[in-house]
Write a protein that holds these residues in place. Sequence first.
Motif, PDB file in Angstrom:
ATOM      1  N   LEU A  74       0.814  -1.226   0.000  1.00 14.33           N
ATOM      2  CA  LEU A  74       0.000   0.000   0.000  1.00 14.33           C
ATOM      3  C   LEU A  74       0.842   1.269   0.000  1.00 14.33           C
ATOM      4  O   LEU A  74       0.560   2.193  -0.782  1.00 14.33           O
ATOM      5  CB  LEU A  74      -0.969  -0.023   1.176  1.00 14.33           C
ATOM      6  CG  LEU A  74      -2.218  -0.884   0.969  1.00 14.33           C
ATOM      7  CD1 LEU A  74      -3.003  -1.025   2.270  1.00 14.33           C
ATOM      8  CD2 LEU A  74      -3.114  -0.301  -0.106  1.00 14.33           C
ATOM      9  N   PRO A  75       1.875   1.369   0.824  1.00 12.26           N
ATOM     10  CA  PRO A  75       2.709   2.571   0.719  1.00 12.26           C
ATOM     11  C   PRO A  75       3.312   2.766  -0.673  1.00 12.26           C
ATOM     12  O   PRO A  75       3.396   3.890  -1.171  1.00 12.26           O
ATOM     13  CB  PRO A  75       3.796   2.335   1.781  1.00 12.26           C
ATOM     14  CG  PRO A  75       3.159   1.415   2.775  1.00 12.26           C
ATOM     15  CD  PRO A  75       2.277   0.528   1.968  1.00 12.26           C
ATOM     16  N   LEU A  77       2.012   1.755  -3.528  1.00  8.89           N
ATOM     17  CA  LEU A  77       0.964   2.190  -4.459  1.00  8.89           C
ATOM     18  C   LEU A  77       0.601   3.659  -4.236  1.00  8.89           C
ATOM     19  O   LEU A  77       0.314   4.395  -5.195  1.00  8.89           O
ATOM     20  CB  LEU A  77      -0.268   1.300  -4.308  1.00  8.89           C
ATOM     21  CG  LEU A  77      -0.117  -0.156  -4.764  1.00  8.89           C
ATOM     22  CD1 LEU A  77      -1.423  -0.913  -4.586  1.00  8.89           C
ATOM     23  CD2 LEU A  77       0.352  -0.247  -6.210  1.00  8.89           C
ATOM     24  N   ARG A  78       0.610   4.094  -2.978  1.00 10.42           N
ATOM     25  CA  ARG A  78       0.328   5.514  -2.725  1.00 10.42           C
ATOM     26  C   ARG A  78       1.406   6.380  -3.377  1.00 10.42           C
ATOM     27  O   ARG A  78       1.106   7.426  -3.978  1.00 10.42           O
ATOM     28  CB  ARG A  78       0.262   5.770  -1.225  1.00 10.42           C
ATOM     29  CG  ARG A  78      -0.956   5.153  -0.543  1.00 10.42           C
ATOM     30  CD  ARG A  78      -1.128   5.656   0.887  1.00 10.42           C
ATOM     31  NE  ARG A  78      -2.235   4.977   1.545  1.00 10.42           N
ATOM     32  CZ  ARG A  78      -2.100   3.937   2.346  1.00 10.42           C
ATOM     33  NH1 ARG A  78      -0.876   3.448   2.609  1.00 10.42           N
ATOM     34  NH2 ARG A  78      -3.163   3.373   2.894  1.00 10.42           N
ATOM     35  N   GLU A  79       2.642   5.960  -3.254  1.00  8.48           N
ATOM     36  CA  GLU A  79       3.725   6.708  -3.887  1.00  8.48           C
ATOM     37  C   GLU A  79       3.570   6.694  -5.404  1.00  8.48           C
ATOM     38  O   GLU A  79       3.807   7.702  -6.078  1.00  8.48           O
ATOM     39  CB  GLU A  79       5.077   6.112  -3.492  1.00  8.48           C
ATOM     40  CG  GLU A  79       6.276   6.903  -4.001  1.00  8.48           C
ATOM     41  CD  GLU A  79       7.584   6.338  -3.504  1.00  8.48           C
ATOM     42  OE1 GLU A  79       8.257   7.007  -2.702  1.00  8.48           O
ATOM     43  OE2 GLU A  79       7.940   5.211  -3.934  1.00  8.48           O
ATOM     44  N   THR A  81       0.774   6.419  -7.221  1.00  6.43           N
ATOM     45  CA  THR A  81      -0.292   7.320  -7.690  1.00  6.43           C
ATOM     46  C   THR A  81       0.131   8.776  -7.582  1.00  6.43           C
ATOM     47  O   THR A  81      -0.341   9.621  -8.348  1.00  6.43           O
ATOM     48  CB  THR A  81      -1.583   7.089  -6.886  1.00  6.43           C
ATOM     49  OG1 THR A  81      -1.328   7.311  -5.493  1.00  6.43           O
ATOM     50  CG2 THR A  81      -2.103   5.670  -7.083  1.00  6.43           C
ATOM     51  N   GLY A  82       1.042   9.065  -6.652  1.00  7.62           N
ATOM     52  CA  GLY A  82       1.515  10.438  -6.499  1.00  7.62           C
ATOM     53  C   GLY A  82       2.305  10.936  -7.684  1.00  7.62           C
ATOM     54  O   GLY A  82       2.383  12.159  -7.906  1.00  7.62           O
ATOM     55  N   GLU A 108      -8.416  -1.916   1.825  1.00  6.34           N
ATOM     56  CA  GLU A 108      -7.714  -0.634   1.744  1.00  6.34           C
ATOM     57  C   GLU A 108      -7.126  -0.425   0.348  1.00  6.34           C
ATOM     58  O   GLU A 108      -7.136   0.695  -0.179  1.00  6.34           O
ATOM     59  CB  GLU A 108      -6.617  -0.579   2.805  1.00  6.34           C
ATOM     60  CG  GLU A 108      -7.140  -0.521   4.236  1.00  6.34           C
ATOM     61  CD  GLU A 108      -6.028  -0.612   5.260  1.00  6.34           C
ATOM     62  OE1 GLU A 108      -4.838  -0.623   4.857  1.00  6.34           O
ATOM     63  OE2 GLU A 108      -6.338  -0.677   6.461  1.00  6.34           O
ATOM     64  N   LEU A 112      -8.125   2.647  -2.135  1.00  4.16           N
ATOM     65  CA  LEU A 112      -7.138   3.524  -2.767  1.00  4.16           C
ATOM     66  C   LEU A 112      -7.353   3.584  -4.277  1.00  4.16           C
ATOM     67  O   LEU A 112      -7.294   4.663  -4.893  1.00  4.16           O
ATOM     68  CB  LEU A 112      -5.728   3.019  -2.450  1.00  4.16           C
ATOM     69  CG  LEU A 112      -4.578   3.746  -3.164  1.00  4.16           C
ATOM     70  CD1 LEU A 112      -4.490   5.193  -2.703  1.00  4.16           C
ATOM     71  CD2 LEU A 112      -3.251   3.008  -2.929  1.00  4.16           C
ATOM     72  N   GLU A 115     -10.353   5.685  -5.088  1.00  3.48           N
ATOM     73  CA  GLU A 115     -10.096   7.111  -4.853  1.00  3.48           C
ATOM     74  C   GLU A 115      -9.241   7.729  -5.952  1.00  3.48           C
ATOM     75  O   GLU A 115      -9.456   8.874  -6.361  1.00  3.48           O
ATOM     76  CB  GLU A 115      -9.398   7.269  -3.500  1.00  3.48           C
ATOM     77  CG  GLU A 115      -8.996   8.700  -3.157  1.00  3.48           C
ATOM     78  CD  GLU A 115      -8.174   8.766  -1.895  1.00  3.48           C
ATOM     79  OE1 GLU A 115      -7.538   9.818  -1.657  1.00  3.48           O
ATOM     80  OE2 GLU A 115      -8.155   7.780  -1.134  1.00  3.48           O
ATOM     81  N   THR A 116      -8.276   6.965  -6.451  1.00  3.18           N
ATOM     82  CA  THR A 116      -7.288   7.525  -7.384  1.00  3.18           C
ATOM     83  C   THR A 116      -7.495   7.109  -8.833  1.00  3.18           C
ATOM     84  O   THR A 116      -6.847   7.658  -9.725  1.00  3.18           O
ATOM     85  CB  THR A 116      -5.881   7.089  -6.951  1.00  3.18           C
ATOM     86  OG1 THR A 116      -5.789   5.653  -7.013  1.00  3.18           O
ATOM     87  CG2 THR A 116      -5.579   7.554  -5.536  1.00  3.18           C
TER      88      THR A 116
END
Length: 678
Positions: A74-75, A77-79, A81-82, A108, A112, A115-116
Amino acid sequence: MSFLRPNGIAVVGASEGSVWTRSLLHNLDTVGGGPVHLVNPKGGRQFGRPVARSLTELSDVDTAFVVLSAQRVLPALREATGIGVRNAVVLASGFAEAGTDGQQRQAELAALAAETGLRVLGPNSLGLLNLCDGVGMLASGLELPAVGTVAVVSQSGGLSRAVLRLANAHGVGISHVVTTGNESVVDCADVIDALLDDGRSRCIAVFAESVRRPRAFLDAATRALAAGVPVVLLKVGRTDAGQRVSAAHTGGLANDHAILAGLLRQHGVVEVDSLEDLVIVAGLLARTGRLPGPRVAVLSPSGGRCTLIADEAQTAGLDLPALRPATRARIDEVLQTEVAVSNPLDVTGAFVTDPTVFRRLLDALAADGGLDLVVVALDLPDPGTPAARVLERLFADLREVSSSGPLPVLLLETTYAELTPGRELLQRELGIEWSLPGVHHGLHALARALWWSQATVPPAPEAPSVVPLPDALSEHVAREVLGRFGVPLVPAVLASSADDAVAAAFRVGFPVAVKMSSPGLAHKSDVGGVVLDVREPAAVAAAFERAAGTDGVLVSPMRTGGVELIVGVLDHPQWGPLLTVGLGGVLAEALRDTAWRGLPVSDDEIGRMLDELRGRALLDGVRGIPPADRERLVAAIAAMARAGGGLRGQYQALEVNPLYVRGDVVEALDALIVRDAT
C-alpha cells in the motif's frame, strides 16, 4: 485499458535475489515492453541496470509492477499514484485469502484504487503478456507461446503456465495472457472488455475459481457473443451449495453453480471441464469462428476408428445424419466395395492406390444437401515415410475443398498427440494448420464449437408493466393471478363446504383431487392437505373434512399417465428473476434435474432448457405416454416467464409443480406464489 500496453514500467522492490524479478525482466527483455526501471530503496545497480531509490525519481512511468511483501504494497501504491501511475500489478499474497488482516489490507487497496482511479491486477497476479504488441510483463518462467489469436484470462497464475504449456503442445497461438489473481480491482469481466476493445483476439479462454461480478461477466460475454468472439470458461469449485432462498421448491433447487451454468449458456459462454478442453476448444473456435450448422459427416480409412467415432459422437451429442440415397449411390461408385455406406464412412484403403478417392468422396458429400461439415479422421504418418508422400495429394484436396467448397473440412486424429518438432515440420510440409487432437477431446471440442455457433444474443431486459398482487395468496388466488398471464390451468372449483365439494366433483368429473386452500401454505402435502384419486361422493366429503383450509378446498379432476415438470420463477437477490424448468412433482428436489435462465427468455431458449434435462426423453413419449406437444409446452413455460416479469418486485417465488404434460394436454396442477418478505 492501457494496462495491456504500458508505456513505462517500474519494477518496485526489484532484487537480484528474487526469482520473480528475474523471470519478469527475462520476459520483458525477450518479448519487449518498456522502458523498464528498477526501484529499490538501496539504489545502486542490479541486473546490470541502474536502480532508483524511489518512484519519485522517475517521470516516464505509467505502470508499477510491485514485487514487495503484502505489508509494503500500500505505501508503494500511494507513492505510485503520487507520480501519476495509472496501472499496477501486485504480485504478493497475504490479502483477502489470508484471514481478517489480509481482507482489511485488500479492502484498503481497493479503496485507494477507487479514490485515485488506479487499475490494479492482483494481488496474487503474475502480470500479463501481450504478444501482439510485444509486452512481456509476466513474472513467470515459461516457454513463450507462438503469437496467435487466443487470449487467456486466468485468476490463477500457476495454472496460466499450464495453459501455455498445453497451447505450445498443440500449436495454439496466443495473443494475450492476463492473470487477475484476487481481482481486488480489475476482474475477468474488465479484461474481456479490454480484449474486445483491442480487437485482435478471436477467442477468449478463461480460468476462474469464482466470478466476482457475475452480472458484469455476463454483460461482457454478451458483448463478445455479439462481436463473434467466443468465450470459453473453465469454472472450478462447482460444488452444490444447496442455497435455499424461499419456502418454495424453486428456492430449494437454487444451486449457485446450477444457476450460473444456465446463465452462462444463455449468454453464449462455452463451459469446459478440463484445462485440455479449455485449450482445444479455444484453439478450434479461434480457427473456425462460427460453423455453418450442426450436421457432420465423418470419413476415415478404418472401420474400427469409425465405430469408435460413432460411439464418442453420440456421447458428445454430435449429429451424424444418415446420408441421402443419391449420395450413397455416388459413394458406391467411388469405392466399388462391399462396405456398407454409412456415417461415419469407412473409405477403406482405396485412397492409397487411387489418390482421387478422397476428393470424389468430398464432392459427393458436398452435393448431399443435408450436411454442414466434414471431419476426416486420419492419423499423420512419421515424416519422410512413403505414407507421408501419399498424403500430400489428400491434404491438398482437403485444403481446396475446405477453402472454396460449401463444406468446411476438419482433420481429426485418433490420439492426443503433442506437437513435436518433427510433427510440426510434417504439418508445414502437408499444409496442415491444425488438427483436432484425439477422438474424445476432439469430438467434444467440435460439439462445443457447434453449440456456440448456434448461440444467439439474449433479448434485452424490458420494463414490464407490474401487476399488483393481492394480499392473501392461497392456491386459488395464485391460479387466478398466473392465469392472467396465460398459464394453462387444470379445471378447479373452490368449495367452502363438504356439500359444495361433492357438487364440484360431479361438475369436474370423477375421480378428483381435493386440496387444501389456505394463504401462505407452500407444501400442502406435508400437512395432509392433499387427497388424491377420490372416486365417490362420500369420499369427497371425507376428504373435505380432512383437508379443508382457511378458504376451503380446491376440487380438480385427476390427471394421470403424463410427465410432471416443475416450472418456477425465483426473484434471486443477486441475479433478479430466474426461470427454472425441471422434472417435477414431489421428487423435484431429490431429482434435481433442472435448467435455469434469466428473464427475459425467448421461446427458442426455453426449448434449449428442455433439451438440457437429463430426463428429456420422457417428453418424447415413453411407456404409453404420447410425446409432448412441444409448442404448447414452451408456450406454458413462456407464460410463467411473463408472470415473473409482470409481478417483479412482489414475490420470492412463483411455482407450478407439477405442470402436467401428456401429448397436447399441458396443465398446471398446482400453483404457488410466495410473497416477497419485504
